[in-house]
Enzyme design. Sequence first.
Site, short mmCIF file in Angstrom:
data_model
loop_
_atom_site.label_atom_id
_atom_site.label_comp_id
_atom_site.label_asym_id
_atom_site.label_seq_id
_atom_site.Cartn_x
_atom_site.Cartn_y
_atom_site.Cartn_z
N ASP A 12 0.84 -1.19 0.00
CA ASP A 12 0.00 0.00 0.00
C ASP A 12 0.88 1.24 0.00
OD1 ASP A 12 -2.23 -1.61 0.14
OD2 ASP A 12 -2.48 -1.41 2.30
N SER A 36 -1.71 17.44 -11.96
CA SER A 36 -0.57 16.92 -11.21
C SER A 36 -0.71 17.38 -9.77
CB SER A 36 0.73 17.46 -11.81
OG SER A 36 1.84 17.03 -11.03
N ASN A 52 -3.06 -8.80 5.85
CA ASN A 52 -3.67 -8.10 6.99
C ASN A 52 -4.41 -9.06 7.91
OD1 ASN A 52 -2.75 -5.79 5.70
ND2 ASN A 52 -4.75 -5.20 4.93
N THR A 221 -20.66 -6.17 8.81
CA THR A 221 -19.98 -5.17 9.64
C THR A 221 -20.50 -3.78 9.29
OG1 THR A 221 -18.13 -5.06 8.07
CG2 THR A 221 -17.92 -6.60 9.92
N GLY A 253 -11.41 -3.87 8.49
CA GLY A 253 -12.21 -5.05 8.16
C GLY A 253 -11.39 -6.33 8.19
N ASP A 254 -10.15 -6.25 7.76
CA ASP A 254 -9.28 -7.43 7.79
C ASP A 254 -8.92 -7.82 9.22
OD1 ASP A 254 -9.26 -7.53 5.00
OD2 ASP A 254 -7.53 -6.19 4.86
#
Length: 300
Positions: A12, A36, A52, A221, A253-254
């Site tokens: 990430d 940009s 994760n 969730t 969430g993970d």
Amino acid sequence: MAALICGSLAFDNIMTFEGRFADQILPDQLHILNVSFLVPTLRRDFGGCAGNIAYALRLLGGDAWPMAMVGSDGADYVQRLDELGVQTAHIGQLQDTHTAQCMIMTDRDNNQITAFHPGAMMQAHGNRITPELKEQVRVGIIAPDGRQAMLEHAQQFKAAGIPFVFDPGQGLPMFDGQELRSFIEQADWVAVNDYEARMLSERTGWSLEQISGQVQGLVVTLGAEGCEVWVQGAKTLVAPVQPAAVVDPTGCGDAWRGAMLFGLERGWDLVRCAELGNRLGALKIASRGPQNYVLDFAQP
């Protein structure tokens, strides 16, 4: 016994734009868009759903076995998992492509522009779940991954007799109604967020009550509102846990799903799993990055 986690390993890349996208993007000029952004901060985190979830499960003391694919740049990620005590025997590596990459740019209003390069993830179906794994694996999960991998791994879990969670996440739009119905029919549990729950119902034509009647349990969730646990058509609302701070929702969430696997592997009922999931999610959101939080339930 172990939990087998089928999903992505990714890097990430998080960038911060100190202005507002709205000030740079002119609505009447979208047909000739050429912009940009100066991003003075850049952070690279280990991520991906399988990584994760494995991090969360291992943090709780579980035995995490991610099944994923990395590219030629993935050796450092695999080494990190080894150092964390995560079993890496089911992680494949391809030399002719990159590990999956996510590029996220956030402006001062928390608007985001995201680009995702799947890379090696698209070959994750090269990893296979064999019947022999049942002797060591008690539960599994299909998290977002390459489309073919998700389809084949569901069939392989079912054939091996290993109960599993279907967690389509951001991969849900890749599948039509019939494919999603097939996933549910093969799965033992389903885990989605509230937006995914609506899409899942729309595409399958099944209500949440109907979906929960076909599996051992369905979890929806709700972020800061906690979560819903559906068992055989009956809904239980599990209250949220107030975090010490709201810093970064990436990976919450993970983390929740890692707690779910921890409980399922130990034979807990789904409400108890959800309570632990809400606690771990509250810890995660107080830390920046998906794999940088620590286990400290003493926090308010």
